[in-house]
Design an enzyme around this catalytic site. Structure first.
Site, PDB file in Angstrom:
ATOM      1  N   GLY A  53      -4.101   1.800   3.501  1.00  0.00           N
ATOM      2  CA  GLY A  53      -3.766   0.378   3.573  1.00  0.00           C
ATOM      3  C   GLY A  53      -2.276   0.141   3.715  1.00  0.00           C
ATOM      4  O   GLY A  53      -1.836  -1.001   3.863  1.00  0.00           O
TER       5      GLY A  53
ATOM      6  N   HIS B  98       4.057 -14.288   2.476  1.00  0.00           N
ATOM      7  CA  HIS B  98       3.760 -13.334   1.406  1.00  0.00           C
ATOM      8  C   HIS B  98       4.761 -13.496   0.266  1.00  0.00           C
ATOM      9  O   HIS B  98       5.840 -14.065   0.459  1.00  0.00           O
ATOM     10  CB  HIS B  98       3.835 -11.891   1.909  1.00  0.00           C
ATOM     11  CG  HIS B  98       2.614 -11.467   2.673  1.00  0.00           C
ATOM     12  ND1 HIS B  98       2.469 -11.698   4.017  1.00  0.00           N
ATOM     13  CD2 HIS B  98       1.479 -10.832   2.268  1.00  0.00           C
ATOM     14  CE1 HIS B  98       1.297 -11.219   4.407  1.00  0.00           C
ATOM     15  NE2 HIS B  98       0.672 -10.691   3.378  1.00  0.00           N
TER      16      HIS B  98
ATOM     17  N   MET C 154      -1.391  -2.793  -5.785  1.00  0.00           N
ATOM     18  CA  MET C 154      -2.716  -2.503  -5.230  1.00  0.00           C
ATOM     19  C   MET C 154      -3.368  -1.319  -5.926  1.00  0.00           C
ATOM     20  O   MET C 154      -4.584  -1.289  -6.095  1.00  0.00           O
ATOM     21  CB  MET C 154      -2.608  -2.230  -3.723  1.00  0.00           C
ATOM     22  CG  MET C 154      -2.564  -3.481  -2.869  1.00  0.00           C
ATOM     23  SD  MET C 154      -3.946  -4.592  -3.205  1.00  0.00           S
ATOM     24  CE  MET C 154      -5.346  -3.533  -2.820  1.00  0.00           C
TER      25      MET C 154
ATOM     26  N   ALA D  57      -6.198   0.274   8.123  1.00  0.00           N
ATOM     27  CA  ALA D  57      -6.284  -1.160   8.418  1.00  0.00           C
ATOM     28  C   ALA D  57      -5.133  -1.887   7.743  1.00  0.00           C
ATOM     29  O   ALA D  57      -4.810  -1.587   6.588  1.00  0.00           O
ATOM     30  CB  ALA D  57      -7.613  -1.724   7.929  1.00  0.00           C
TER      31      ALA D  57
ATOM     32  N   LYS E 286       7.553  -8.324  -0.914  1.00  0.00           N
ATOM     33  CA  LYS E 286       7.102  -7.606   0.301  1.00  0.00           C
ATOM     34  C   LYS E 286       8.300  -7.105   1.093  1.00  0.00           C
ATOM     35  O   LYS E 286       9.269  -7.827   1.296  1.00  0.00           O
ATOM     36  CB  LYS E 286       6.216  -8.519   1.161  1.00  0.00           C
ATOM     37  CG  LYS E 286       5.613  -7.784   2.343  1.00  0.00           C
ATOM     38  CD  LYS E 286       4.410  -8.491   2.897  1.00  0.00           C
ATOM     39  CE  LYS E 286       3.846  -7.756   4.108  1.00  0.00           C
ATOM     40  NZ  LYS E 286       3.351  -6.422   3.763  1.00  0.00           N
TER      41      LYS E 286
ATOM     42  N   GLY F  65       0.824   1.067  -8.569  1.00  0.00           N
ATOM     43  CA  GLY F  65       1.318  -0.067  -7.769  1.00  0.00           C
ATOM     44  C   GLY F  65       0.452  -1.310  -7.957  1.00  0.00           C
ATOM     45  O   GLY F  65      -0.610  -1.239  -8.598  1.00  0.00           O
TER      46      GLY F  65
ATOM     47  N   THR G  99       1.291  -0.533   4.948  1.00  0.00           N
ATOM     48  CA  THR G  99       1.790  -1.208   6.161  1.00  0.00           C
ATOM     49  C   THR G  99       3.234  -0.771   6.410  1.00  0.00           C
ATOM     50  O   THR G  99       3.810  -0.010   5.628  1.00  0.00           O
ATOM     51  CB  THR G  99       1.714  -2.740   6.022  1.00  0.00           C
ATOM     52  OG1 THR G  99       2.578  -3.143   4.950  1.00  0.00           O
ATOM     53  CG2 THR G  99       0.300  -3.206   5.737  1.00  0.00           C
TER      54      THR G  99
HETATM   55  P1  NAD Z   1       3.777  -1.441  -4.786  1.00  0.00           P
HETATM   56  O1  NAD Z   1       5.209  -1.138  -4.521  1.00  0.00           O
HETATM   57  O2  NAD Z   1       3.398  -2.282  -5.961  1.00  0.00           O
HETATM   58  O3  NAD Z   1       2.948  -0.063  -4.928  1.00  0.00           O
HETATM   59  C1  NAD Z   1       3.208   1.118  -4.196  1.00  0.00           C
HETATM   60  C2  NAD Z   1       3.016   2.278  -5.160  1.00  0.00           C
HETATM   61  O4  NAD Z   1       3.073   3.514  -4.436  1.00  0.00           O
HETATM   62  C3  NAD Z   1       4.136   2.336  -6.238  1.00  0.00           C
HETATM   63  O5  NAD Z   1       3.548   2.429  -7.518  1.00  0.00           O
HETATM   64  C4  NAD Z   1       4.905   3.597  -5.860  1.00  0.00           C
HETATM   65  O6  NAD Z   1       5.486   4.255  -6.964  1.00  0.00           O
HETATM   66  C5  NAD Z   1       3.782   4.436  -5.233  1.00  0.00           C
HETATM   67  N1  NAD Z   1       4.276   5.551  -4.435  1.00  0.00           N
HETATM   68  C6  NAD Z   1       5.318   5.585  -3.564  1.00  0.00           C
HETATM   69  N2  NAD Z   1       5.496   6.837  -3.084  1.00  0.00           N
HETATM   70  C7  NAD Z   1       4.528   7.601  -3.646  1.00  0.00           C
HETATM   71  C8  NAD Z   1       4.163   8.975  -3.553  1.00  0.00           C
HETATM   72  N3  NAD Z   1       4.839   9.814  -2.763  1.00  0.00           N
HETATM   73  N4  NAD Z   1       3.108   9.430  -4.277  1.00  0.00           N
HETATM   74  C9  NAD Z   1       2.405   8.603  -5.079  1.00  0.00           C
HETATM   75  N5  NAD Z   1       2.705   7.279  -5.227  1.00  0.00           N
HETATM   76  C10 NAD Z   1       3.740   6.801  -4.511  1.00  0.00           C
HETATM   77  O7  NAD Z   1       3.200  -2.082  -3.426  1.00  0.00           O
HETATM   78  P2  NAD Z   1       1.824  -2.829  -3.173  1.00  0.00           P
HETATM   79  O8  NAD Z   1       2.022  -4.308  -3.194  1.00  0.00           O
HETATM   80  O9  NAD Z   1       0.741  -2.237  -4.026  1.00  0.00           O
HETATM   81  O10 NAD Z   1       1.577  -2.430  -1.643  1.00  0.00           O
HETATM   82  C11 NAD Z   1       1.509  -1.079  -1.234  1.00  0.00           C
HETATM   83  C12 NAD Z   1       1.288  -1.034   0.275  1.00  0.00           C
HETATM   84  O11 NAD Z   1      -0.006  -1.594   0.585  1.00  0.00           O
HETATM   85  C13 NAD Z   1       2.301  -1.854   1.079  1.00  0.00           C
HETATM   86  O12 NAD Z   1       2.555  -1.176   2.304  1.00  0.00           O
HETATM   87  C14 NAD Z   1       1.562  -3.163   1.333  1.00  0.00           C
HETATM   88  O13 NAD Z   1       2.026  -3.862   2.460  1.00  0.00           O
HETATM   89  C15 NAD Z   1       0.166  -2.632   1.545  1.00  0.00           C
HETATM   90  N6  NAD Z   1      -0.913  -3.596   1.357  1.00  0.00           N
HETATM   91  C16 NAD Z   1      -1.956  -3.481   2.231  1.00  0.00           C
HETATM   92  C17 NAD Z   1      -3.064  -4.290   2.087  1.00  0.00           C
HETATM   93  C18 NAD Z   1      -4.239  -4.049   3.011  1.00  0.00           C
HETATM   94  O14 NAD Z   1      -5.295  -4.701   2.858  1.00  0.00           O
HETATM   95  N7  NAD Z   1      -4.125  -3.115   3.974  1.00  0.00           N
HETATM   96  C19 NAD Z   1      -3.120  -5.247   1.077  1.00  0.00           C
HETATM   97  C20 NAD Z   1      -2.043  -5.338   0.174  1.00  0.00           C
HETATM   98  C21 NAD Z   1      -0.940  -4.494   0.318  1.00  0.00           C
END
Ligand code: NAD
Length: 265
Positions: free
Chosen positions: A97, A154, A12, A121, A158, A10, A99
Site C-alpha cells: 500500500g 489529506h 496503517m 494499489a 502526508k 505506523g 505510495t
Molecule cells: P506512518 O509513517 O505512520 O507508518 C509507516 C511505518 O513504516 C512507520 O512505523 C515506520 O517506522 C515503518 N517503517 C519504515 N521503514 C521501515 C522498515 N525498513 N521496516 C519496517 N518498518 C518500517 O505512515 P502511514 O500513514 O501508516 O502510511 C504508510 C504508507 O501507506 C504511506 O506511503 C501512505 O501514503 C500509504 N497509505 C496507503 C493507503 C492505501 O490504501 N494504499 C492508505 C493509507 C496510507
C-alpha cells in the site's frame, strides 16, 4: 492463512494488525519495525490497542517472510523494495500500500512480481476502486470538451503529493481517453500559467488537520460539470481491503495485481 505486517507501528500498521486479528480465517504471523523504532520488542496486540497476543515487534523481515503466507506492507518506498526482494526470494504473497514509489521503484516491484504474487494499489478501499472504474468510464464518454481536474486533501503528516490515489485516478481518466497520463498531466500550477491546454489532466493538492483522504474528479465543460467524489472517514477501510487482497492473492500465480483485479472491477 498466516499474515505478517511490516511497519506494524505506523498509522496503517496498527490498523492492519487489528484487521488481521479480527479477520476470519487468518492469523497474525508477526510484525516488524525499522531498526531504532521505539516499538521494537513491544507486544503486537498492546501496540494495536488491545490485549497481549504474545508476539513481539521484530526487526528482521526475512524471518517474518519465512513464517508468513502473506505480508502486508504500508511503509515507505525504500523499505518496500527490500520487502519486494524478500517476497521474490520466498515466493510469499506481498500486498503493498506504500505510495510515493518512483517509476524506477515500480519497475523493481514489477520484476519481483515475476516470482511472487504482489498486489499493489494506491488505495485499498472498495469505494475508491469503484471511483477509479467510474472515472475511466466517464472519461471515455466525456471527450476533451470536458476538462479533467483531480482534487485531493489529506492530513498534515502526508509526505508525498499528489496522493498515490489521485495519480491512480489520473491514470484511470487517461486510460478512458486512451492517452498516457505523463503526457497530459499538470501536477501543480503557480504564477502565469497561460490558458489551460485542451486534454490536460490537472491535479490540486490540499493538506491539513487529520483528513484521512478526500478525492474528487471533476469533468468541467461549458455549461455543465460532473463531479465524482469519495471521502474516507476511517483508515480501517484500507486495512480491511488489504487483508482481502492478501487472501485473494493466495490463490494466484506470480504477477503484479491491482485492487481492481481483487474486486473484479
Ligand atoms: P506512518 O509513517 O505512520 O507508518 C509507516 C511505518 O513504516 C512507520 O512505523 C515506520 O517506522 C515503518 N517503517 C519504515 N521503514 C521501515 C522498515 N525498513 N521496516 C519496517 N518498518 C518500517 O505512515 P502511514 O500513514 O501508516 O502510511 C504508510 C504508507 O501507506 C504511506 O506511503 C501512505 O501514503 C500509504 N497509505 C496507503 C493507503 C492505501 O490504501 N494504499 C492508505 C493509507 C496510507
Amino acid at each position: 492463512m498466516r499474515i505478517g505486517i511490516v511497519g506494524c507501528a505506523g498509522r496503517m500498521g496498527k490498523m492492519l494488525v487489528n484487521a488481521v486479528l479480527d479477520g476470519e480465517g487468518c492469523t497474525l504471523a508477526g510484525g516488524t519495525e525499522r531498526l531504532g523504532s521505539d516499538a521494537l520488542d513491544r507486544d503486537l496486540g498492546e501496540l494495536a490497542g488491545r490485549d497481549r497476543v504474545g508476539l513481539p515487534v521484530e526487526a528482521d523481515p526475512a524471518a517474518l517472510f519465512q513464517r508468513a503466507d502473506a505480508v502486508i506492507d504500508f511503509t515507505a518506498p525504500a523499505a518496500t523494495l527490500v520487502h519486494a526482494d524478500l517476497a521474490a526470494r520466498s515466493g510469499r504473497v506481498l500486498v503493498v500500500g506504500t505510495t510515493g514509489m518512483s517509476p524506477a521503484d515500480e519497475a523493481k516491484l514489477r520484476a519481483a512480481a515475476g516470482h511472487a504474487a504482489i498486489v499493489y494499489a494506491p488505495n485499498f478501499s472498495i469505494g475508491v476502486n469503484l471511483l477509479m472504474a467510474l472515472t475511466e468510464r466517464a472519461a471515455a464518454v466525456l471527450a476533451e470538451d470536458y476538462d479533467i481536474e483531480i482534487v485531493e486533501m489529506h492530513h498534515r503528516h502526508k509526505v508525498d503529493a499528489p496522493s498515490g490515489t489521485a495519480l491512480g485516478l489520473g491514470r484511470a481518466a487517461a486510460a478512458g481517453r486512451a492517452v498516457a497520463l505523463d503526457e497530459v498531466w499538470c501536477k501543480s500550477r503557480d504564477g502565469h500559467t497561460g490558458p489551460r491546454p485542451r486534454g490536460e489532466i490537472g491535479f490540486a493538492t490540499l493538506r491539513g488537520g487529520d483528513v484521512i483522504g478526500d478525492h474528487s474528479v471533476i469533468f468541467a465543460a461549458e455549461g455543465e460539470r460532473v463531479e465524482l467524489t469519495h471521502k474516507a472517514s476511517s483508515r480501517a477501510v484500507f486495512a480491511k481491503g488489504a487483508v482481502r487482497a492478501a487472501r485473494w492473492a493466495a490463490g494466484q500465480p506470480p504477477g503484479l495485481y491491482s485492487m481492481r483485479h481483487v474486486l473484479g472491477l
